[in-house]
Design an enzyme around this catalytic site. Structure first.
Site, mmCIF file in Angstrom:
data_model
loop_
_atom_site.group_PDB
_atom_site.id
_atom_site.type_symbol
_atom_site.label_atom_id
_atom_site.label_comp_id
_atom_site.label_asym_id
_atom_site.label_seq_id
_atom_site.Cartn_x
_atom_site.Cartn_y
_atom_site.Cartn_z
ATOM 1 N N SER A 1 -12.969 -3.379 -0.505
ATOM 2 C CA SER A 1 -13.375 -2.902 0.811
ATOM 3 C C SER A 1 -14.892 -2.768 0.861
ATOM 4 O O SER A 1 -15.506 -2.248 -0.078
ATOM 5 C CB SER A 1 -12.743 -1.543 1.103
ATOM 6 O OG SER A 1 -11.338 -1.649 1.151
ATOM 7 N N ARG B 1 0.858 -1.189 0.000
ATOM 8 C CA ARG B 1 0.000 0.000 0.000
ATOM 9 C C ARG B 1 0.892 1.236 0.000
ATOM 10 O O ARG B 1 1.530 1.556 1.003
ATOM 11 C CB ARG B 1 -0.920 -0.006 1.227
ATOM 12 C CG ARG B 1 -1.953 1.114 1.246
ATOM 13 C CD ARG B 1 -2.875 0.946 2.452
ATOM 14 N NE ARG B 1 -3.955 1.911 2.440
ATOM 15 C CZ ARG B 1 -3.873 3.125 2.992
ATOM 16 N NH1 ARG B 1 -2.769 3.514 3.614
ATOM 17 N NH2 ARG B 1 -4.899 3.956 2.948
ATOM 18 N N LYS C 1 -5.883 5.478 8.822
ATOM 19 C CA LYS C 1 -6.862 6.285 8.095
ATOM 20 C C LYS C 1 -7.582 7.193 9.077
ATOM 21 O O LYS C 1 -8.008 6.750 10.137
ATOM 22 C CB LYS C 1 -7.882 5.389 7.375
ATOM 23 C CG LYS C 1 -7.302 4.607 6.208
ATOM 24 C CD LYS C 1 -8.398 3.917 5.416
ATOM 25 C CE LYS C 1 -7.833 3.203 4.209
ATOM 26 N NZ LYS C 1 -8.891 2.577 3.389
#
Length: 210
Positions: A111, A42, A140
């Site tokens: 997701s 990521r 996040k």
């Protein structure tokens, strides 16, 4: 189906915030040695050329350990670097389009935050779902924790494996038992650890108890 529950048991998601004594590929190898069953690269702030070089190196490591390598978001780069698949958020490319690009054997994760999103993702060809954030997370911001009841409902509603993500650690992992998920995806719990290999060994032991 391209993805099994066993592949998702201990899903390591990279974050270069903790690169220091070790390079990111070295950190990933330590996680693999400790029992990570899947690795997702990521990268949100690197140029595509840098991500591609890194992805090729980590993809080769994952092949060595016979563990799936997933690239976050970028379908075009996933095709170029030899990734086993891609993980898509709700705002990313449609899973059906990603499937056309990557082919029938690619692992496509999506997701999902509720049953409707989960069912839509599976209908579009998702092989697994990532659900969270289960707990408060620094990875996040502005994310509301997903109730365990919602995780349970998603797991019951879809025929594909589900991985829980978001703020999961050794301290709270087993509180997710009996929700139906195949495993857990971890970021800081793995990559911020002083000894990544040993941490993964313990996390894998706990994940097998879900």
């Amino acid at each position: 189906m391209n993805c099994t529950a066993e592949m998702l048991r201990l899903y390591a998601v990279t974050d270069r915030a903790w690169v220091g004594k070790l390079t990111l590929p070295q950190q990933v190898e330590a996680a693999l040695k400790g029992g990570a069953t899947c690795v997702q690269l990521r990268e949100k702030n690197l140029a595509d050329s840098s991500i591609l070089a890194e992805a090729r190196e980590i993809s080769a490591l994952c092949k060595q350990y016979r563990v799936p390598f997933i690239l976050n978001d970028n379908v075009a780069l996933a095709a170029q670097c030899g990734a086993d698949g891609v993980h898509l958020g709700q705002e990313d490319m449609d899973p059906a389009q990603a499937r056309r690009i990557l082919g029938p054997d690619a692992i496509i994760g999506v997701s999902a935050h509720n049953v409707a999103e989960a069912k839509a993702a599976v209908a579009a060809g998702a092989d697994y779902l990532g659900c969270g954030a289960m707990f408060a997370t620094t990875t996040k911001t502005n994310v509301t924790a997903l109730p365990k009841e919602t995780l349970r409902a998603i797991c019951a509603a879809v025929p594909v494996p589900v991985v829980a993500i978001g703020g999961i650690s050794k301290q709270n992992l087993l509180s997710l038992a009996h929700c139906g998920e195949a495993g857990v995806a971890l970021v800081s719990a793995i990559f911020a650890a002083e000894d990544i290999e040993e941490e993964c060994r313990e996390l894998r032991r706990l994940a097998e108890m879900l």
